[in-house]
Design an enzyme around this catalytic site. Structure first.
Site, PDB file in Angstrom:
ATOM      1  N   TYR A 142      13.672  23.251 -24.268  1.00 34.87           N
ATOM      2  CA  TYR A 142      12.434  23.959 -23.936  1.00 34.87           C
ATOM      3  C   TYR A 142      12.263  25.181 -24.842  1.00 34.87           C
ATOM      4  CZ  TYR A 142       9.157  26.769 -21.128  1.00 34.87           C
ATOM      5  OH  TYR A 142       8.087  27.527 -20.695  1.00 34.87           O
ATOM      6  N   LYS A 146       9.172  25.857 -27.566  1.00 34.83           N
ATOM      7  CA  LYS A 146       8.255  26.992 -27.419  1.00 34.83           C
ATOM      8  C   LYS A 146       8.383  27.960 -28.596  1.00 34.83           C
ATOM      9  CE  LYS A 146       6.189  25.851 -23.592  1.00 34.83           C
ATOM     10  NZ  LYS A 146       4.760  25.481 -23.609  1.00 34.83           N
TER      11      LYS A 146
END
Length: 234
Positions: A142, A146
């Site tokens: 993740y 990002k």
């Protein structure tokens, strides 16, 4: 056709649906790009889930071009994404691949759409995460995805990025959004620190209108305390 036209990438998710509803209430023309249709949108582009990154881009660009019939859009808002935890000890590549598809594929395709169809002075908004400004050992895939969105945003805000003149490229960096799913998974959390979806939709609306715009390429953290949300530009 409505004078203001918006593309919402991820228009079926919680934040995406809130954006579609907000702009439809404001009498805008709204296209939703997602794996599933949003019945409130004027146009739905259903992304072929099993297609490659390049094939998805080609499909989305072609379908939006057909729908727009030579018109330009005022904003391309990418709020597609997802979350997965996990560290290097288990399924790192699997989780990273999923996060890459959900956040990076969608963001780069949104950037391509903006380069082709955005009006000069328009908005392209992507979705990063404040957590990804630092290491994310409990959710490595993740954080990687990002962080890539943050880098893309900075690049889009620079000279010769390929975007139309005076475009605003920005990434919002939520901490926790106040969604039904988050409430389901974190029922004992302090909801007064969660950012309302309406706040985000209204923020996009302001930027589209040219109000209170940060510099292009900015990463904008959404920080909520005691039910009051504010922006911190990184």
């Amino acid at each position: 056709m409505a004078s203001t036209r918006i593309v919402v990438y991820g228009g079926r998710g919680a934040l995406g649906a809130a954006c579609v509803n907000h702009f439809k209430k404001a009498n805008c023309w709204v296209a939703s790009v997602d794996l599933n249709p949003n019945e409130s949108a004027d146009v739905n582009v259903i992304v072929p889930k099993d297609a490659s990154w390049v094939q998805q881009e080609e499909y989305v660009v072609k379908e939006l071009g057909t729908a727009l019939q030579g018109q330009k859009v005022n904003a391309v808002i990418c709020v597609a994404g997802g979350w997965a935890g996990g560290n290097a000890a288990k399924d790192l590549s699997k989780q990273a691949d999923l996060m890459w598809r959900q956040s990076v594929w969608s963001s780069t395709i949104a950037a391509t759409v903006a380069a082709k169809y955005l009006s000069p002075g328009g908005l392209v908004a992507l979705t990063g995460a404040k957590a990804a400004l630092d290491g994310t050992p409990g959710m490595i895939g993740y954080g990687m995805a990002k962080a890539a969105v943050h880098q893309l945003t900075k690049s889009l805000g620079g000279k010769d990025s390929g975007l139309p003149e005076n475009s605003l490229a920005v990434a919002i960096m939520p901490i926790t959004l106040n969604t039904e799913m988050n409430r389901k998974w974190m029922p004992k959390a302090d909801f007064s620190t969660w950012t309302p979806l309406s706040f985000v939709a209204e923020l996009f609306d302001k930027w589209i209108k040219g109000e209170e715009r940060p510099a292009s390429g900015s990463l904008v953290a959404l920080v909520t305390k005691n039910n009051v949300s504010e922006l911190i530009v990184e």
